[in-house]
Design a protein around this motif. Structure first.
Motif, PDB file in Angstrom:
ATOM      1  N   GLU A  25      22.787 -35.379 -21.213  1.00 61.88           N
ATOM      2  CA  GLU A  25      23.927 -35.645 -20.326  1.00 61.88           C
ATOM      3  C   GLU A  25      24.954 -36.534 -21.008  1.00 61.88           C
ATOM      4  O   GLU A  25      26.157 -36.294 -20.913  1.00 61.88           O
ATOM      5  CB  GLU A  25      23.443 -36.293 -19.027  1.00 61.88           C
ATOM      6  CG  GLU A  25      22.734 -35.335 -18.108  1.00 61.88           C
ATOM      7  CD  GLU A  25      22.172 -36.013 -16.868  1.00 61.88           C
ATOM      8  OE1 GLU A  25      21.335 -35.383 -16.212  1.00 61.88           O
ATOM      9  OE2 GLU A  25      22.563 -37.154 -16.559  1.00 61.88           O
ATOM     10  N   ASP A  26      24.472 -37.566 -21.695  1.00 62.66           N
ATOM     11  CA  ASP A  26      25.381 -38.462 -22.418  1.00 62.66           C
ATOM     12  C   ASP A  26      26.130 -37.714 -23.516  1.00 62.66           C
ATOM     13  O   ASP A  26      27.304 -37.992 -23.776  1.00 62.66           O
ATOM     14  CB  ASP A  26      24.617 -39.643 -23.020  1.00 62.66           C
ATOM     15  CG  ASP A  26      24.122 -40.616 -21.963  1.00 62.66           C
ATOM     16  OD1 ASP A  26      24.594 -40.547 -20.811  1.00 62.66           O
ATOM     17  OD2 ASP A  26      23.253 -41.449 -22.310  1.00 62.66           O
ATOM     18  N   ALA A  29      28.884 -35.787 -21.862  1.00 65.75           N
ATOM     19  CA  ALA A  29      29.901 -36.725 -21.367  1.00 65.75           C
ATOM     20  C   ALA A  29      30.742 -37.260 -22.525  1.00 65.75           C
ATOM     21  O   ALA A  29      31.974 -37.334 -22.426  1.00 65.75           O
ATOM     22  CB  ALA A  29      29.231 -37.877 -20.618  1.00 65.75           C
ATOM     23  N   ARG A  30      30.095 -37.616 -23.629  1.00 66.73           N
ATOM     24  CA  ARG A  30      30.812 -38.127 -24.793  1.00 66.73           C
ATOM     25  C   ARG A  30      31.756 -37.064 -25.355  1.00 66.73           C
ATOM     26  O   ARG A  30      32.897 -37.357 -25.723  1.00 66.73           O
ATOM     27  CB  ARG A  30      29.826 -38.581 -25.862  1.00 66.73           C
ATOM     28  CG  ARG A  30      30.462 -39.407 -26.952  1.00 66.73           C
ATOM     29  CD  ARG A  30      29.474 -39.944 -27.985  1.00 66.73           C
ATOM     30  NE  ARG A  30      28.311 -40.601 -27.416  1.00 66.73           N
ATOM     31  CZ  ARG A  30      27.108 -40.023 -27.272  1.00 66.73           C
ATOM     32  NH1 ARG A  30      26.918 -38.803 -27.661  1.00 66.73           N
ATOM     33  NH2 ARG A  30      26.105 -40.686 -26.759  1.00 66.73           N
TER      34      ARG A  30
END
Length: 182
Positions: A47-48, A51-52
């Motif tokens: 998920e990160d 998002a990044r």
């Protein structure tokens, strides 16, 4: 010839972002789980990573560049996660192992036949790095050059690791009476 760069085709449109997540979420999840050893934490890393990517909106020329970017970014995030975890748990010298539920989930999604399950078991006897390389090559169809970029190894090393892994897997699968095709 029309320009098919991501900027021209709307890579950052809502539809394309949804498609990217649908296309790469499970492959990234499996890849990161093989590094971290924990499905829940792997989900956070994946998920990160998305998002990044959405925050940075890097200039990517084509789908292969998007795929390479995602896998490289995810691997770097997983390595950061492992460094942070090691600092918190100095007394633990080994990575945590999969729980039975996590193994069942991964095998159910990845392995559909008995032969595939045997191959997966044989793969888990290999080192994490070797598994990563084989996964990227055979499940994600990355080229040795792309794998070298993701792993930080030379192309020659990728070929050598792949050849040794194939030989080891062929021997293990032969013991299980499973036909191995190169």
């Amino acid at each position: 010839m029309p320009d098919k760069s991501p900027e021209k085709i709307g890579l950052w449109s809502k539809e394309n972002i949804t498609k990217l997540v649908e296309t790469y979420r499970f492959p990234l999840l499996y890849f990161i789980t093989s590094i971290i050893g924990n499905l829940t934490d792997a989900e956070d890393v994946v998920e990160d990573t998305f998002a990044r990517m959405l925050f940075k909106k890097p200039r990517l020329k084509n789908e292969a560049a998007v795929k390479t970017y995602l896998f490289t970014s995810a691997k770097n995030s997983a390595m950061d996660y492992l460094r942070k975890t090691r600092r918190k748990r100095k007394q633990e010298s080994e990575l945590s192992h999969f729980t039975e539920k996590e193994i069942g989930f991964i095998e159910e999604k990845i392995c559909q036949t008995e032969t595939q399950r045997e191959l997966t078991a044989a793969l888990h006897t290999l080192s994490t790095e070797t598994r990563e390389i084989l996964y990227l090559q055979y499940f994600e169809s990355l080229t040795p050059r792309e794998i070298a970029k993701v792993t930080g190894r030379s192309i020659k090393q990728i070929y050598n690791i792949t050849a040794r892994a194939k030989k080891i897997l062929a021997e293990k699968l032969q013991k299980e009476d499973i036909t191995y095709e190169n």
